[in-house]
Each structure stands twice: as C-alpha cells, then as structure tokens.
Design an enzyme around this catalytic site. Structure first.
Site, PDB file in Angstrom:
ATOM      1  N   PHE A 137     -20.292  19.646  -4.911  1.00 36.42           N
ATOM      2  CA  PHE A 137     -18.932  19.964  -5.358  1.00 36.42           C
ATOM      3  C   PHE A 137     -18.607  21.379  -4.906  1.00 36.42           C
ATOM      4  O   PHE A 137     -19.294  22.321  -5.270  1.00 36.42           O
ATOM      5  CB  PHE A 137     -18.791  19.849  -6.880  1.00 36.42           C
ATOM      6  CG  PHE A 137     -17.392  20.134  -7.336  1.00 36.42           C
ATOM      7  CD1 PHE A 137     -16.403  19.162  -7.232  1.00 36.42           C
ATOM      8  CD2 PHE A 137     -17.038  21.378  -7.834  1.00 36.42           C
ATOM      9  CE1 PHE A 137     -15.098  19.431  -7.616  1.00 36.42           C
ATOM     10  CE2 PHE A 137     -15.741  21.659  -8.220  1.00 36.42           C
ATOM     11  CZ  PHE A 137     -14.757  20.680  -8.121  1.00 36.42           C
ATOM     12  N   ASP A 221     -23.404  28.017  -2.023  1.00 37.84           N
ATOM     13  CA  ASP A 221     -22.348  27.996  -3.032  1.00 37.84           C
ATOM     14  C   ASP A 221     -23.018  28.168  -4.394  1.00 37.84           C
ATOM     15  O   ASP A 221     -23.535  27.212  -4.971  1.00 37.84           O
ATOM     16  CB  ASP A 221     -21.585  26.663  -2.928  1.00 37.84           C
ATOM     17  CG  ASP A 221     -20.531  26.504  -4.025  1.00 37.84           C
ATOM     18  OD1 ASP A 221     -20.518  27.315  -4.978  1.00 37.84           O
ATOM     19  OD2 ASP A 221     -19.735  25.550  -3.934  1.00 37.84           O
ATOM     20  N   LYS A 250     -17.305  31.415 -11.089  1.00 36.03           N
ATOM     21  CA  LYS A 250     -17.360  31.111 -12.515  1.00 36.03           C
ATOM     22  C   LYS A 250     -17.739  32.261 -13.454  1.00 36.03           C
ATOM     23  O   LYS A 250     -16.882  32.789 -14.151  1.00 36.03           O
ATOM     24  CB  LYS A 250     -18.254  29.901 -12.740  1.00 36.03           C
ATOM     25  CG  LYS A 250     -17.577  28.611 -12.241  1.00 36.03           C
ATOM     26  CD  LYS A 250     -18.279  27.377 -12.711  1.00 36.03           C
ATOM     27  CE  LYS A 250     -17.438  26.125 -12.504  1.00 36.03           C
ATOM     28  NZ  LYS A 250     -17.551  25.526 -11.168  1.00 36.03           N
TER      29      LYS A 250
HETATM   30  C1  PLP Z   1     -16.642  25.021 -10.136  1.00 37.65           C
HETATM   31  C2  PLP Z   1     -17.208  25.022  -8.760  1.00 37.65           C
HETATM   32  C3  PLP Z   1     -16.392  25.274  -7.644  1.00 37.65           C
HETATM   33  C4  PLP Z   1     -14.901  25.430  -7.740  1.00 37.65           C
HETATM   34  O1  PLP Z   1     -14.539  26.546  -8.467  1.00 37.65           O
HETATM   35  P1  PLP Z   1     -13.004  26.716  -8.974  1.00 37.65           P
HETATM   36  O2  PLP Z   1     -13.004  28.066  -9.581  1.00 37.65           O
HETATM   37  O3  PLP Z   1     -12.741  25.615  -9.934  1.00 37.65           O
HETATM   38  O4  PLP Z   1     -12.157  26.630  -7.762  1.00 37.65           O
HETATM   39  C5  PLP Z   1     -16.996  25.345  -6.421  1.00 37.65           C
HETATM   40  N1  PLP Z   1     -18.328  25.177  -6.276  1.00 37.65           N
HETATM   41  C6  PLP Z   1     -19.131  24.933  -7.326  1.00 37.65           C
HETATM   42  C7  PLP Z   1     -20.594  24.775  -7.111  1.00 37.65           C
HETATM   43  C8  PLP Z   1     -18.597  24.826  -8.598  1.00 37.65           C
HETATM   44  O5  PLP Z   1     -19.388  24.538  -9.637  1.00 37.65           O
END
Ligand code: PLP
Length: 395
Positions: A137, A221, A250
C-alpha cells in the site's frame, strides 16, 4: 452537539468514502481517547500509526502553540527555521542526505517516484519502470495507486499512470525474472502494514541489496513502519540494507499532516529549482511538532521501550493461539498482526464495546498499533478486553 447529531450531520455533508464506526471521539490523553458521552477507550490504533506519543503529548502541544504564535505559514519562497532543523535531524537519523517535505504519505511516495524517474532519465533509461509488490500500500493518488499492489484500491479509477510492475511479495525468483534494463527502482514497505502486517524476508532484502549494487534504486516506504514503530528507528535497520530513498509520514508530525522523502545526495540532486514542490510542504507548525516528536522519542528512550513491550505483547498474543483458532501472529515492535481464520471485523466492534480500539485490515487481520509510550500494564488491560471479545466472537 451530541454524538448522534455529529454522526447525522456527517452522514449528510461528508462524502461517504469512509466506513466510520458508530463512535464519536472528542478528546484524547496519552493512550486513551474519550467519546461524546465521556466513555474512555484504550487506543491501540493511534490514528493509524500516527500518534506515536499518544494523544496531546505536552511537549508536542507546547511546540505547536509556540510555533503557531510565531509563524504558521509563509511558503517555500523563503528560508524558514523549522523545516531546515527537521531536515537535518532526519538526515542524521537515516544516514541519507537531503529531504523534501510534503503533507502526506502518498505525496512523499509521489516525490520518491519522481526522483526515481528523473534520476533514471539522467542515466539513459528510457521508460523507466518501478517494481513494487503484491499486498503493498503506497497511497491513494493515481501514481501511488499504480504503485500499490492491491487491485481493490484502483477499481473504478483507471487509467493509472504506466511504469509499474508488481511482483509477488517475498518471491525472490519472480523478482529476479522481473528485473530488466528498464528497472529503475524497487519500492517496498519493509514491513507491509495495510496489506496485513507482513514483514519482508531477509532473503528478499539480501536480494535487494545485490540489485542495489547493480545500480537499481531502493525506495523504502516507511510511512507506517518508520520512526520507532518496529523497535528500531527505521524498519530497514532490522535487515542491514539501506535505501536510496526513504519515505515517511504518519507518525512524523505527532498528528499534524506532514510527509517527507529523504534521499542520498546523488539522487536528491536531480531535484533542481522548479522540479517539484508543495505549497504547504515544510509547514513551520508541522515541522516544529515533528521536531518535538523526534526529541521526545530520543529523550524518553521510546524505541527501546517499544521494542521490549512490543515483544511482550507479541508473546501474549501468540499464547492466545492455544485457546482460540488464531492462524498466525506476525510483526515487529508495535506493528503487530493477528490473523484470524475468518473475517474479523466483528472483533473490532466487540473490543470497542469493552473499551479497546483496534483495527482490522485485509479482512482477517487484527492490526495493533499502540502508541510507542504504551506500558505493560496498558497491554495487560488491552489483552484482558481482547480475550473477552474473543470469547464472544467464537461463542
Ligand atoms: C498510510 C500509508 C501511505 C499513505 O499515506 P497517506 O498519508 O494516507 O497519503 C503510504 N504508504 C504506507 C506504507 C502507508 O501505510
């Protein structure tokens, strides 16, 4: 307004793109939140891994107040102290060199994708391709949806940008077959969060290191798993592999919206004046909050604490397998998943009734994301509620 009034107005005026639980949260303090009726809940969701210091940590509140009184926004036309100070801090923490600030995880990954592409063109790769993994994700923008290896998120939103290839997560043979002259980068979450709490294998990470030595960029990420959540500052430290580009968001801002793409010098250098930007990127209040978050994590030894307490919680969750049909308990530190043998959404409601907030992802995986400040006593309290809920769930 009463809780019911808030929910009714929300159903009338907000786009209905979230499936909110019938719960209105009005206040938070430490590891606990309170609803509109004043009921207290242990919060083991932390705003989806955002509130690493719990709710309304006094040092974060103070940093926000102080900066808000001085300068809230002024744009990137000028130099400002808070983003400069925070950038240095992130460079030192990661061992990388330069930072681009934005406002969310998706935007941090967009910046990473743009860095990869521009860097690749500079090295003579036409139509550069980025390999990502199934179950990943990376966000909800069109670019990050194309990167995300779960089709359900992009249904109805095609056509997506080209240039991404998905490979089965942790499948080294498939990865090696997918790599070719157009491969500019491989992008992954070292510990997949949204996809169901799946850590990368050491074998995958060793293979990535070999590919990196051949000139393929590694983009990690760590929007969810970074900044102490797994018991190390960055999840990649568990594997002995360092990325060329790291994305964060986050938990960085202590609840304020901020994202960051951090890169090593040679890659960062492809961004020149005008290459990329964000009006709110590097916002002084968000950056001041983030600096306070990093300071508290360091001063209070929260990463070591989360590593120890996360291990304790994982052991206790694993012990539940003796009594309930739990398929597997996975994860590191305070990013833990408990996979059930059936859809588990009802468990979230059962825990909520008893005063514990948890989250279910990938339909069957209960995901625990307690704040890094969570103590063993609070874990015991949560486990007691969870066990009550499990009893009802299986009766
Ligand atoms: C939550 C998340 C995102 C997206 O972040 P947003 O602030 O909602 O755009 C991207 N990568 C990972 C691994 C995430 O958990």
């Amino acid at each position: 307004m009463t809780g019911v009034q808030i929910m009714e107005m929300g159903k009338r005026y907000l786009m209905q793109n979230y499936a909110q639980l019938p719960l209105v949260i009005t206040r938070g303090q430490g590891v606990r939140v309170f609803d509109a009726e004043g009921r207290c809940y242990l919060d083991f969701v932390s705003g989806i891994a955002v509130n690493a210091l719990g709710h309304c940590h006094p040092k974060v509140v103070a940093a926000i107040q102080k900066q808000a009184e001085q300068l809230i926004h002024c744009s990137n036309l000028y130099w400002l102290e808070p983003p400069v100070v925070l950038a240095k801090e992130l460079a030192v923490l990661s061992g990388l060199d330069r930072v681009f600030f934005c406002n969310s995880g998706a935007e941090a990954n967009e910046a990473a994708i743009k860095l990869v592409r521009k860097y690749a063109y500079g090295r003579g790769i036409d139509n550069p391709e980025i390999i990502t993994f199934t179950g990943s994700f990376h966000g909800r923008t069109l670019g990050t949806l194309a990167a995300t290896g779960q089709e359900k998120f992009s249904l109805g939103f095609t056509p997506l940008p080209e240039g991404f290839r998905h490979v089965a997560f942790n499948n080294v043979a498939e990865l090696k077959k997918a790599v070719g002259p157009q491969t500019a980068a491989i992008m992954l979450e070292p510990l997949q969060g949204e996809g169901g709490v799946y850590p990368a294998t050491q074998e995958l990470m060793d293979t990535l290191k070999e590919l990196q030595e051949r000139g393929i960029l590694l983009v990690f990420d760590e929007v969810q798993c970074g900044l102490g959540r797994t018991g190390k500052v960055f999840a990649y430290e568990h594997y002995g592999v360092k990325p060329d580009i790291l994305t964060l968001a986050k938990s960085l801002g202590g609840g304020l919206p901020i994202g960051a793409a951090v890169a090593r010098e040679e890659v960062a250098a492809v961004f020149q004046p005008g290459s990329h930007g964000s009006t709110f990127g590097g916002n002084p209040v968000a950056c001041a909050a983030a600096k306070a978050v990093l300071d508290v994590i360091k001063e209070d030894g929260l990463i070591e604490q989360a590593a120890g307490n996360g291990k304790y919680m994982k052991t206790r969750l694993t012990a539940l397998q003796d009594r309930y049909p739990i398929k597997e308990v996975r994860g590191l530190g305070f990013l833990l998943g408990m996979e059930m043998d059936q859809p588990a959404g009802q468990l979230v409601s059962l825990c909520q009734e008893e005063g514990l907030l948890i989250n279910c992802t990938a339909e069957r995986v209960i995901r625990f994301l307690p704040p890094l400040i969570t103590t063993r006593e609070e874990i015991d309290e949560a486990l007691e509620i969870l066990e009550k809920a499990l009893k009802k769930f299986f009766s």
